[in-house]
Design a protein around this motif. Sequence first.
Motif, short mmCIF file in Angstrom:
data_model
loop_
_atom_site.label_atom_id
_atom_site.label_comp_id
_atom_site.label_asym_id
_atom_site.label_seq_id
_atom_site.Cartn_x
_atom_site.Cartn_y
_atom_site.Cartn_z
N ALA A 134 0.81 -1.22 0.00
CA ALA A 134 0.00 0.00 0.00
C ALA A 134 0.84 1.27 0.00
O ALA A 134 0.34 2.34 -0.37
CB ALA A 134 -0.95 0.00 1.20
N LEU A 135 2.10 1.17 0.38
CA LEU A 135 2.98 2.35 0.33
C LEU A 135 3.09 2.87 -1.10
O LEU A 135 3.20 4.09 -1.32
CB LEU A 135 4.37 1.99 0.87
CG LEU A 135 4.46 1.63 2.35
CD1 LEU A 135 5.85 1.09 2.68
CD2 LEU A 135 4.12 2.83 3.23
N ILE A 136 3.06 1.96 -2.07
CA ILE A 136 3.15 2.37 -3.49
C ILE A 136 1.90 3.14 -3.88
O ILE A 136 1.96 4.18 -4.56
CB ILE A 136 3.35 1.14 -4.38
CG1 ILE A 136 4.70 0.48 -4.06
CG2 ILE A 136 3.27 1.52 -5.86
CD1 ILE A 136 4.91 -0.85 -4.77
N ALA A 137 0.73 2.63 -3.47
CA ALA A 137 -0.51 3.34 -3.77
C ALA A 137 -0.54 4.69 -3.09
O ALA A 137 -1.00 5.69 -3.66
CB ALA A 137 -1.71 2.49 -3.35
N ASN A 138 -0.04 4.75 -1.86
CA ASN A 138 -0.05 6.02 -1.12
C ASN A 138 0.91 7.03 -1.74
O ASN A 138 0.64 8.24 -1.71
CB ASN A 138 0.30 5.79 0.35
CG ASN A 138 0.08 7.04 1.18
OD1 ASN A 138 -0.98 7.64 1.16
ND2 ASN A 138 1.11 7.45 1.92
N ASP A 139 2.02 6.57 -2.29
CA ASP A 139 2.92 7.50 -2.99
C ASP A 139 2.19 8.21 -4.11
O ASP A 139 2.37 9.43 -4.33
CB ASP A 139 4.13 6.73 -3.57
CG ASP A 139 5.10 6.27 -2.50
OD1 ASP A 139 5.05 6.81 -1.38
OD2 ASP A 139 5.90 5.37 -2.79
N PHE A 140 1.36 7.47 -4.85
CA PHE A 140 0.59 8.09 -5.93
C PHE A 140 -0.48 9.02 -5.36
O PHE A 140 -0.66 10.16 -5.85
CB PHE A 140 -0.06 7.01 -6.79
CG PHE A 140 -0.93 7.56 -7.88
CD1 PHE A 140 -0.37 8.14 -9.01
CD2 PHE A 140 -2.31 7.53 -7.77
CE1 PHE A 140 -1.17 8.66 -10.02
CE2 PHE A 140 -3.12 8.05 -8.77
CZ PHE A 140 -2.56 8.62 -9.90
N VAL A 141 -1.16 8.59 -4.32
CA VAL A 141 -2.21 9.40 -3.70
C VAL A 141 -1.64 10.71 -3.16
O VAL A 141 -2.22 11.79 -3.35
CB VAL A 141 -2.90 8.60 -2.58
CG1 VAL A 141 -3.70 9.52 -1.65
CG2 VAL A 141 -3.81 7.53 -3.16
N GLN A 142 -0.51 10.63 -2.50
CA GLN A 142 0.06 11.80 -1.84
C GLN A 142 0.71 12.78 -2.82
O GLN A 142 0.46 13.98 -2.77
CB GLN A 142 1.10 11.35 -0.81
CG GLN A 142 0.51 10.71 0.43
CD GLN A 142 0.05 11.76 1.43
OE1 GLN A 142 0.78 12.68 1.78
NE2 GLN A 142 -1.18 11.63 1.90
N ASP A 143 1.54 12.24 -3.69
CA ASP A 143 2.41 13.10 -4.49
C ASP A 143 2.30 12.88 -5.99
O ASP A 143 3.00 13.54 -6.76
CB ASP A 143 3.87 12.91 -4.09
CG ASP A 143 4.09 13.12 -2.61
OD1 ASP A 143 3.62 14.15 -2.09
OD2 ASP A 143 4.72 12.26 -1.96
N GLY A 144 1.47 11.93 -6.43
CA GLY A 144 1.39 11.64 -7.85
C GLY A 144 2.57 10.83 -8.35
O GLY A 144 2.79 10.75 -9.56
N THR A 145 3.33 10.20 -7.43
CA THR A 145 4.47 9.37 -7.83
C THR A 145 3.97 8.15 -8.58
O THR A 145 3.06 7.46 -8.14
CB THR A 145 5.27 8.93 -6.60
OG1 THR A 145 5.71 10.09 -5.90
CG2 THR A 145 6.46 8.09 -7.00
N GLY A 146 4.59 7.86 -9.74
CA GLY A 146 4.16 6.73 -10.53
C GLY A 146 2.90 7.05 -11.31
O GLY A 146 2.63 8.20 -11.67
N THR A 147 2.11 6.02 -11.56
CA THR A 147 0.86 6.18 -12.31
C THR A 147 -0.26 5.46 -11.57
O THR A 147 -0.03 4.66 -10.67
CB THR A 147 0.98 5.56 -13.71
OG1 THR A 147 1.18 4.13 -13.57
CG2 THR A 147 2.15 6.17 -14.48
N LEU A 148 -1.49 5.77 -11.99
CA LEU A 148 -2.64 5.08 -11.40
C LEU A 148 -2.56 3.58 -11.69
O LEU A 148 -2.86 2.76 -10.80
CB LEU A 148 -3.94 5.67 -11.94
CG LEU A 148 -5.24 5.03 -11.44
CD1 LEU A 148 -5.34 5.11 -9.92
CD2 LEU A 148 -6.44 5.71 -12.10
N ASP A 149 -2.16 3.21 -12.88
CA ASP A 149 -2.04 1.79 -13.21
C ASP A 149 -1.03 1.09 -12.31
O ASP A 149 -1.26 -0.03 -11.83
CB ASP A 149 -1.62 1.61 -14.68
CG ASP A 149 -2.75 1.89 -15.65
OD1 ASP A 149 -3.92 1.88 -15.22
OD2 ASP A 149 -2.47 2.13 -16.84
N LEU A 150 0.09 1.75 -12.05
CA LEU A 150 1.10 1.17 -11.16
C LEU A 150 0.57 1.06 -9.74
O LEU A 150 0.79 0.04 -9.05
CB LEU A 150 2.37 2.03 -11.18
CG LEU A 150 3.51 1.54 -10.27
CD1 LEU A 150 4.11 0.26 -10.85
CD2 LEU A 150 4.59 2.62 -10.13
N ALA A 151 -0.11 2.08 -9.29
CA ALA A 151 -0.69 2.05 -7.95
C ALA A 151 -1.63 0.88 -7.77
O ALA A 151 -1.64 0.22 -6.72
CB ALA A 151 -1.41 3.36 -7.65
#
Length: 372
Positions: free
Chosen positions: A56-73
Amino acid sequence: MSQDIRDFVTPSCDLLALGEPTHATPVFAEVRNTLFAQLVDRGFRSIALETDRVAALIANDFVQDGTGTLDLAMSEGFSHTVGTVEANRRLIAWMREFNEHRPPEERLSFHGFDTQTENTSAPSPRPYLEYARDFLGADADIAGPAGDDERWGRTEAVLDAASSPGATADAYRLRAIAADLLATLRSRKPEPVTEDWSRAEIHLMAGIDLLRYHRQCAEPLEPHERYTPLVATRDAIMARNLLDIRAAEACRGRTLVFAHNLHLRRQASTMRVAGTETTWFPAGALVAPLLGDRYVFVATSLGRSEAIALEEPEPDTYEGFLQKHVTTDWSLLTPSEVPPASVRTDPVPRQGYFPLDQGILNDADALLHVRS
């Protein structure tokens, strides 16, 4: 009756537990999204789902800062296949959009509070321990005693004590290394806690939890005795994760946790696993006494569902009463509004639906019923 969850959030509540009676239909995740949007207006700033805390840290990186992509999350930020649920994708996308132009202290955060295990498998602790070791710059050989990841992850390692590495000399060596790493990490805890330190602690605790789970797998129990301690171990880990999440989020706002009713209720849960009746104390039963009135549990029920071939309930059942009195697609009500009734007997195991009973109603502060 109401469709506004804010009517049921007490001033003291800081962990609102929203259950679902089955994982087999996405309707509860869809209602959850609606309710979470309402709760954000009531000071909720985080949500925790029944999925792997590390992933879930990967999903939160996207949620918080837009890190990565939605598909990756969605593909790497979830476990237990819940990343494929469309309602979860909409949740993550909405949280990212909400956070887009807000300062860090006002942003929403996403958490998993589950372990990495499935009913018949649990991965190697190696990568989690190595993450913490590398963060600390420690000199510890983890790959050596851990060996091939496959020996931990195969089904036999969970179901057959003789095949489990959990009580081997290598496992004891890994536990000693993990204890040393944890002591070092805690001694270097910064004030305020940094994101990098927090991630290292989450990884390290995940590795320790897996060693604990594998040790239980190594107990020489009969097949019908194996599941209860494993399920109980998983929920104990979930409870600790919830408390850790609340500690991290306390200064920012309240938390919504979404999982199966059986994980969130206040008393012992019972289910059949591999033909065996299994009773254990779930995460809710462990957390609720510690949090007192800060813990609020909303149980859920389902009338009928074409998606899982669940038919209309008999009128003398709890769900039968609710089908008659809930006139909208779904509604929230107090458990005291539901009179004593029969427990429905028509669900089959493949539907994964656990019917309402008086015990669940007694545990709940509110009830959410979905008609179909």
